[in-house]
Design a protein around this motif. Structure first.
Motif, PDB file in Angstrom:
ATOM      1  N   ASN A 118      15.675  -1.801  10.635  1.00 44.79           N
ATOM      2  CA  ASN A 118      16.356  -1.460   9.375  1.00 44.79           C
ATOM      3  C   ASN A 118      15.406  -1.094   8.250  1.00 44.79           C
ATOM      4  N   GLY A 119      14.110  -1.393   8.411  1.00 45.41           N
ATOM      5  CA  GLY A 119      13.154  -1.108   7.333  1.00 45.41           C
ATOM      6  C   GLY A 119      12.591   0.292   7.449  1.00 45.41           C
ATOM      7  N   SER A 120      11.923   0.743   6.396  1.00 45.63           N
ATOM      8  CA  SER A 120      11.290   2.067   6.452  1.00 45.63           C
ATOM      9  C   SER A 120      10.040   2.032   7.309  1.00 45.63           C
ATOM     10  N   GLY A 122       7.481  -1.412   8.954  1.00 49.06           N
ATOM     11  CA  GLY A 122       7.601  -2.496   9.927  1.00 49.06           C
ATOM     12  C   GLY A 122       8.614  -3.557   9.540  1.00 49.06           C
ATOM     13  N   GLY A 123       9.283  -3.402   8.392  1.00 46.48           N
ATOM     14  CA  GLY A 123      10.328  -4.344   7.968  1.00 46.48           C
ATOM     15  C   GLY A 123       9.820  -5.605   7.292  1.00 46.48           C
ATOM     16  N   LEU A 124       8.497  -5.654   7.005  1.00 45.05           N
ATOM     17  CA  LEU A 124       7.928  -6.911   6.495  1.00 45.05           C
ATOM     18  C   LEU A 124       8.325  -7.238   5.057  1.00 45.05           C
ATOM     19  N   ALA A 142      14.690  -9.340  -6.945  1.00 49.94           N
ATOM     20  CA  ALA A 142      14.972  -8.066  -7.632  1.00 49.94           C
ATOM     21  C   ALA A 142      14.390  -6.947  -6.787  1.00 49.94           C
ATOM     22  N   HIS A 143      15.243  -6.040  -6.328  1.00 47.94           N
ATOM     23  CA  HIS A 143      14.789  -4.910  -5.506  1.00 47.94           C
ATOM     24  C   HIS A 143      15.735  -3.745  -5.713  1.00 47.94           C
ATOM     25  N   VAL A 144      15.582  -2.700  -4.914  1.00 52.39           N
ATOM     26  CA  VAL A 144      16.313  -1.456  -5.202  1.00 52.39           C
ATOM     27  C   VAL A 144      17.358  -1.193  -4.118  1.00 52.39           C
ATOM     28  N   ALA A 173      17.264  -2.794   2.257  1.00 53.63           N
ATOM     29  CA  ALA A 173      16.005  -2.394   2.913  1.00 53.63           C
ATOM     30  C   ALA A 173      15.831  -0.883   2.814  1.00 53.63           C
ATOM     31  N   LYS A 174      14.614  -0.420   3.025  1.00 48.38           N
ATOM     32  CA  LYS A 174      14.221   1.004   3.025  1.00 48.38           C
ATOM     33  C   LYS A 174      13.623   1.446   1.683  1.00 48.38           C
ATOM     34  N   SER A 175      12.737   2.457   1.799  1.00 42.77           N
ATOM     35  CA  SER A 175      12.028   2.972   0.622  1.00 42.77           C
ATOM     36  C   SER A 175      12.892   3.996  -0.097  1.00 42.77           C
ATOM     37  N   ARG A 176      12.922   3.892  -1.419  1.00 45.51           N
ATOM     38  CA  ARG A 176      13.693   4.856  -2.222  1.00 45.51           C
ATOM     39  C   ARG A 176      12.721   5.651  -3.071  1.00 45.51           C
ATOM     40  N   TYR A 177      12.563   6.910  -2.750  1.00 45.88           N
ATOM     41  CA  TYR A 177      11.658   7.776  -3.514  1.00 45.88           C
ATOM     42  C   TYR A 177      12.473   8.415  -4.634  1.00 45.88           C
ATOM     43  N   TYR A 178      12.856   7.588  -5.569  1.00 45.08           N
ATOM     44  CA  TYR A 178      13.854   7.956  -6.566  1.00 45.08           C
ATOM     45  C   TYR A 178      13.590   7.112  -7.816  1.00 45.08           C
ATOM     46  N   PRO A 179      13.809   7.660  -9.019  1.00 40.56           N
ATOM     47  CA  PRO A 179      13.506   6.863 -10.217  1.00 40.56           C
ATOM     48  C   PRO A 179      14.417   5.639 -10.349  1.00 40.56           C
ATOM     49  N   LEU A 228       4.638  -2.647  -3.403  1.00 38.45           N
ATOM     50  CA  LEU A 228       4.659  -1.583  -2.393  1.00 38.45           C
ATOM     51  C   LEU A 228       3.486  -0.662  -2.685  1.00 38.45           C
ATOM     52  N   PHE A 229       2.714  -0.308  -1.673  1.00 36.40           N
ATOM     53  CA  PHE A 229       1.677   0.705  -1.887  1.00 36.40           C
ATOM     54  C   PHE A 229       2.387   1.947  -2.434  1.00 36.40           C
ATOM     55  N   CYS A 230       1.644   2.787  -3.155  1.00 38.23           N
ATOM     56  CA  CYS A 230       2.359   3.938  -3.719  1.00 38.23           C
ATOM     57  C   CYS A 230       1.492   5.197  -3.745  1.00 38.23           C
ATOM     58  N   TYR A 258      15.838   8.400   2.905  1.00 34.69           N
ATOM     59  CA  TYR A 258      14.667   9.286   2.884  1.00 34.69           C
ATOM     60  C   TYR A 258      13.890   9.248   4.194  1.00 34.69           C
ATOM     61  N   ARG A 259      14.056   8.160   4.928  1.00 35.90           N
ATOM     62  CA  ARG A 259      13.282   8.014   6.170  1.00 35.90           C
ATOM     63  C   ARG A 259      14.164   7.461   7.274  1.00 35.90           C
ATOM     64  N   VAL A 260      14.880   8.340   7.956  1.00 40.58           N
ATOM     65  CA  VAL A 260      15.683   7.900   9.098  1.00 40.58           C
ATOM     66  C   VAL A 260      14.715   7.634  10.240  1.00 40.58           C
ATOM     67  N   PHE A 319       2.462  -4.288   0.456  1.00 39.41           N
ATOM     68  CA  PHE A 319       2.803  -3.726   1.768  1.00 39.41           C
ATOM     69  C   PHE A 319       2.717  -2.208   1.738  1.00 39.41           C
ATOM     70  N   GLY A 320       2.262  -1.648   2.850  1.00 43.90           N
ATOM     71  CA  GLY A 320       2.287  -0.199   2.992  1.00 43.90           C
ATOM     72  C   GLY A 320       2.555   0.157   4.435  1.00 43.90           C
ATOM     73  N   ASP A 321       2.409   1.430   4.734  1.00 45.47           N
ATOM     74  CA  ASP A 321       2.540   1.920   6.103  1.00 45.47           C
ATOM     75  C   ASP A 321       1.152   2.011   6.715  1.00 45.47           C
ATOM     76  N   ALA A 322       1.062   1.721   8.002  1.00 43.45           N
ATOM     77  CA  ALA A 322      -0.235   1.836   8.699  1.00 43.45           C
ATOM     78  C   ALA A 322      -0.417   3.297   9.122  1.00 43.45           C
ATOM     79  N   TRP A 323      -0.852   4.123   8.170  1.00 45.42           N
ATOM     80  CA  TRP A 323      -1.063   5.549   8.472  1.00 45.42           C
ATOM     81  C   TRP A 323      -2.406   5.734   9.169  1.00 45.42           C
ATOM     82  N   LYS A 324      -2.438   5.277  10.399  1.00 45.25           N
ATOM     83  CA  LYS A 324      -3.657   5.359  11.195  1.00 45.25           C
ATOM     84  C   LYS A 324      -3.228   5.219  12.653  1.00 45.25           C
TER      85      LYS A 324
HETATM   86  C1  FAD Z   1       7.777   5.605  -4.462  1.00 42.84           C
HETATM   87  C2  FAD Z   1       7.108   4.989  -3.261  1.00 42.84           C
HETATM   88  C3  FAD Z   1       5.902   5.487  -2.810  1.00 42.84           C
HETATM   89  C4  FAD Z   1       5.266   4.915  -1.695  1.00 42.84           C
HETATM   90  N1  FAD Z   1       4.051   5.413  -1.290  1.00 42.84           N
HETATM   91  C5  FAD Z   1       3.409   4.848  -0.244  1.00 42.84           C
HETATM   92  C6  FAD Z   1       2.136   5.311   0.187  1.00 42.84           C
HETATM   93  O1  FAD Z   1       1.567   6.252  -0.374  1.00 42.84           O
HETATM   94  N2  FAD Z   1       1.535   4.687   1.251  1.00 42.84           N
HETATM   95  C7  FAD Z   1       2.145   3.654   1.904  1.00 42.84           C
HETATM   96  O2  FAD Z   1       1.574   3.158   2.866  1.00 42.84           O
HETATM   97  N3  FAD Z   1       3.332   3.172   1.507  1.00 42.84           N
HETATM   98  C8  FAD Z   1       3.975   3.727   0.459  1.00 42.84           C
HETATM   99  N4  FAD Z   1       5.195   3.230   0.033  1.00 42.84           N
HETATM  100  C9  FAD Z   1       5.707   2.013   0.683  1.00 42.84           C
HETATM  101  C10 FAD Z   1       6.452   2.304   1.966  1.00 42.84           C
HETATM  102  O3  FAD Z   1       7.346   3.378   1.759  1.00 42.84           O
HETATM  103  C11 FAD Z   1       7.283   1.089   2.435  1.00 42.84           C
HETATM  104  O4  FAD Z   1       8.128   0.692   1.375  1.00 42.84           O
HETATM  105  C12 FAD Z   1       6.472  -0.098   2.775  1.00 42.84           C
HETATM  106  O5  FAD Z   1       5.611   0.219   3.810  1.00 42.84           O
HETATM  107  C13 FAD Z   1       7.381  -1.281   3.183  1.00 42.84           C
HETATM  108  O6  FAD Z   1       8.092  -0.991   4.319  1.00 42.84           O
HETATM  109  P1  FAD Z   1       8.996  -2.133   4.980  1.00 42.84           P
HETATM  110  O7  FAD Z   1       9.641  -1.586   6.203  1.00 42.84           O
HETATM  111  O8  FAD Z   1       8.190  -3.365   5.117  1.00 42.84           O
HETATM  112  O9  FAD Z   1      10.077  -2.354   3.816  1.00 42.84           O
HETATM  113  P2  FAD Z   1      11.648  -2.567   3.926  1.00 42.84           P
HETATM  114  O10 FAD Z   1      11.942  -3.748   4.766  1.00 42.84           O
HETATM  115  O11 FAD Z   1      12.294  -1.275   4.202  1.00 42.84           O
HETATM  116  O12 FAD Z   1      11.993  -3.014   2.420  1.00 42.84           O
HETATM  117  C14 FAD Z   1      11.695  -2.229   1.320  1.00 42.84           C
HETATM  118  C15 FAD Z   1      12.055  -3.031   0.084  1.00 42.84           C
HETATM  119  O13 FAD Z   1      11.562  -2.322  -1.052  1.00 42.84           O
HETATM  120  C16 FAD Z   1      12.614  -2.089  -1.971  1.00 42.84           C
HETATM  121  N5  FAD Z   1      12.398  -0.783  -2.564  1.00 42.84           N
HETATM  122  C17 FAD Z   1      12.596   0.434  -2.021  1.00 42.84           C
HETATM  123  N6  FAD Z   1      12.260   1.397  -2.862  1.00 42.84           N
HETATM  124  C18 FAD Z   1      11.834   0.781  -3.983  1.00 42.84           C
HETATM  125  C19 FAD Z   1      11.344   1.235  -5.228  1.00 42.84           C
HETATM  126  N7  FAD Z   1      11.269   2.531  -5.522  1.00 42.84           N
HETATM  127  N8  FAD Z   1      10.964   0.333  -6.136  1.00 42.84           N
HETATM  128  C20 FAD Z   1      11.065  -0.994  -5.867  1.00 42.84           C
HETATM  129  N9  FAD Z   1      11.515  -1.493  -4.718  1.00 42.84           N
HETATM  130  C21 FAD Z   1      11.906  -0.606  -3.784  1.00 42.84           C
HETATM  131  C22 FAD Z   1      13.884  -2.138  -1.150  1.00 42.84           C
HETATM  132  O14 FAD Z   1      14.986  -2.489  -1.962  1.00 42.84           O
HETATM  133  C23 FAD Z   1      13.558  -3.188  -0.112  1.00 42.84           C
HETATM  134  O15 FAD Z   1      13.826  -4.465  -0.625  1.00 42.84           O
HETATM  135  C24 FAD Z   1       5.867   3.807  -1.044  1.00 42.84           C
HETATM  136  C25 FAD Z   1       7.097   3.305  -1.492  1.00 42.84           C
HETATM  137  C26 FAD Z   1       7.714   3.880  -2.588  1.00 42.84           C
HETATM  138  C27 FAD Z   1       9.047   3.303  -3.063  1.00 42.84           C
END
Ligand code: FAD
Length: 477
Positions: A118-120, A122-124, A142-144, A173-179, A228-230, A258-260, A319-324
């Motif tokens: 369900n996560g974008s 690894g779901g951590l 507090a999350h989005v 869950a999931k990343s929102r690339y949105y203001p 979240l890394f950004c 944004y990331r199916v 947390f970020g993505d393991a882009w490697k």
């Molecule tokens: C704008 C943006 C840019 C990113 N850029 C990078 C990058 O360059 N490199 C990289 O490795 N990772 C980046 N990330 C992080 C990545 O997209 C994942 O969010 C991260 O790896 C966590 O994944 P997950 O499966 O553990 O999270 P999930 O289990 O999917 O949970 C994500 C959590 O974050 C919350 N969330 C989602 N979007 C937002 C937001 N905009 N603001 C606050 N909380 C939010 C959700 O509500 C959820 O609680 C970015 C994230 C965002 C939102």
């Protein structure tokens, strides 16, 4: 757990007002200033480019006596990430110029239940937040989450919410690339007693730290910050553009993913999917969209040009993505995690022992390699951008302005990316006014061709650029 100390407000010099930050392109729209308890009820509204900005009276915007300049993450007089990290993580085991202070770093994913699916990534993020709720360490997170664009006055697709149950948390869950902006959740935290965690991108977490330093109530109640890394923040127009390119108007869109996930495809082949109000779904790969190359900078918030924090250096855990490889090839998604709080390190190690999460410890170089493109843009690229003449406020960064030592190719990449991010807002605005999507998409495809010419070309142009420059690293970003 947060170990913040309060700042003496007299310590910091008077700085810029909101109007100066906005007009200098340094407002990221986090909403921290709209949540300041200064007796004024202020809303965060979309501007004409689909970015959230505080809108208040002229006096409020020009007020120089408020705490604004000390809590704005892009204010030149607020504490920087190093200063905040020193205050919050005084005994961290490691210090790295790119990752900041930290105790340990890991790569891996969640094994338990559906967190990973369900996560974008690894779901951590959701797993750690859920664990904080399950252990009673916080009352809310507090999350989005998805907003309801039909009932939301300004038709937002996403907004910050406080989730108090595992179900509500998982639904977000999931990343929102949105203001998005935090003013309402910060006000709720200030009003409703309890302990809270807050999830956010680096500048938002910095704004939370700065707000806590001035506000004893927030300081006491915000117990954990999850970063979240950004790479950068997008405007709401990216969702609109994706909808246009999938043959629909954004007003028909009920939800956007944004990331199916497709486990049979590499994790970095992003696919966006719209769910329309009539229940239909439409999807396209980012690479097929005119503006789907993340690195080209379409719809980037201008403040991101002046950011030097990729990995949420002030967050208790990030947390970020393991882009490697081999992780980026695994469509199920893999996280990298940086831990800075002893309480969260125990929680992570407990999860590893019980095999609910599958993590391996890694060193700083590994984490840096997963974010190589982001660090180039925020260090080498930032130094270059800081050397340009600039109208408005000059940001105070941890990187010094520098032009030398950069190849012609890298200079062109940074310059074209900057122009794309600036002009995408304007061309889209015009195309929207004229109701002519083709104007924008044609421009975007041309701009992308130009960007790819500089970034990837190994042909005549590439050879010429390489000949013109002599040093510097090259890459896809
Ligand atoms: C704008 C943006 C840019 C990113 N850029 C990078 C990058 O360059 N490199 C990289 O490795 N990772 C980046 N990330 C992080 C990545 O997209 C994942 O969010 C991260 O790896 C966590 O994944 P997950 O499966 O553990 O999270 P999930 O289990 O999917 O949970 C994500 C959590 O974050 C919350 N969330 C989602 N979007 C937002 C937001 N905009 N603001 C606050 N909380 C939010 C959700 O509500 C959820 O609680 C970015 C994230 C965002 C939102």
């Amino acid at each position: 757990m947060s170990s913040s100390t309060l700042l003496d407000p007299r310590e910091a010099p008077a700085g810029p007002n909101r109007n100066e930050i906005i007009r200098s392109g340094l407002c990221i729209g986090c909403g921290a200033c709209a949540a300041l308890p200064d007796g004024t009820r202020v809303r965060m509204n979309f501007d004409r480019h689909g970015q959230l900005k505080p809108s208040g009276s002229r006096e409020w915007l020009h007020d120089r006596n408020s705490d604004f300049s000390r809590i704005c993450p892009f204010s030149p007089v607020s504490s920087n990430e190093d200063e905040l990290a020193e205050r919050h993580f005084p005994v961290a085991r490691n210090r790295d110029p790119l990752l900041g202070r930290f105790d340990a770093a890991f790569v891996g994913h969640v094994e338990e239940d559906d967190f990973r699916a369900n996560g974008s990534s690894g779901g951590l993020v959701t797993w750690v937040a859920a664990e904080l709720l399950r252990r009673g360490l916080v009352d809310g997170v507090a999350h989005v989450t998805a907003a309801d664009p039909t009932t939301d006055g300004d038709r937002r697709l996403f907004r910050y919410t406080l989730s108090r149950s595992l179900e509500a948390l998982s639904a977000g869950a999931k990343s929102r690339y949105y203001p998005v902006e935090m003013s309402e959740v910060l006000e709720t935290i200030r009003t409703v007693p309890g302990r809270y965690a807050i999830i956010g991108i680096p500048c938002f977490i910095k704004a939370v730290r700065l707000s806590c330093a001035l506000d004893p109530i927030l300081n006491e109640r915000i117990a954990f910050t999850l970063g979240l890394f950004c790479g950068h923040m997008k405007s709401a127009r990216m969702a609109e553009s994706f909808a246009w390119q999938m043959g629909r108007d954004v007003r028909d869109v009920a939800q956007i993913d944004y990331r199916v996930k497709r486990p049979d495809r590499p994790a970095n082949w992003y696919r966006a999917q719209l769910t329309l109000r009539n229940g239909e779904t439409r999807g396209r790969d980012w690479w097929d969209l005119a503006d789907g190359d993340w690195g080209a900078g379409f719809f980037q918030n201008s403040a991101c040009n002046f950011c030097d924090d990729v990995v949420a250096e002030t967050a208790d855990i990030a947390f970020g993505d393991a882009w490697k490889e081999p992780y980026s090839a695994d469509g199920r998604g893999t996280n990298v995690v940086i831990v800075r709080s002893p309480v969260l390190l125990d929680l992570i190690r407990d999860g590893m022992r019980s095999r609910r999460i599958e993590l391996s410890e890694v060193d700083a170089d590994f984490v840096i390699a997963t974010q190589a493109a982001g660090f180039r843009q925020r260090r080498e690229g930032l130094a270059f951008r800081l050397s340009w003449p600039r109208w408005g406020l000059r940001p105070r960064k941890r990187v010094a302005a520098a032009r030398s030592g950069l190849s012609a190719r890298r200079r062109m990449i940074y310059a074209v990316r900057y122009e794309i991010s600036m002009w995408s807002h304007r061309v889209f605005w015009l195309a929207r006014r004229l109701r002519w999507p083709g104007l924008y998409t044609t421009w975007a495809r041309a701009a992308l061709t130009c960007y790819h010419g500089f970034a990837y070309s190994r042909g005549r142009l590439g050879r010429m650029l390489d000949w013109l420059g002599s040093t510097g690293s090259e890459g896809r970003d």
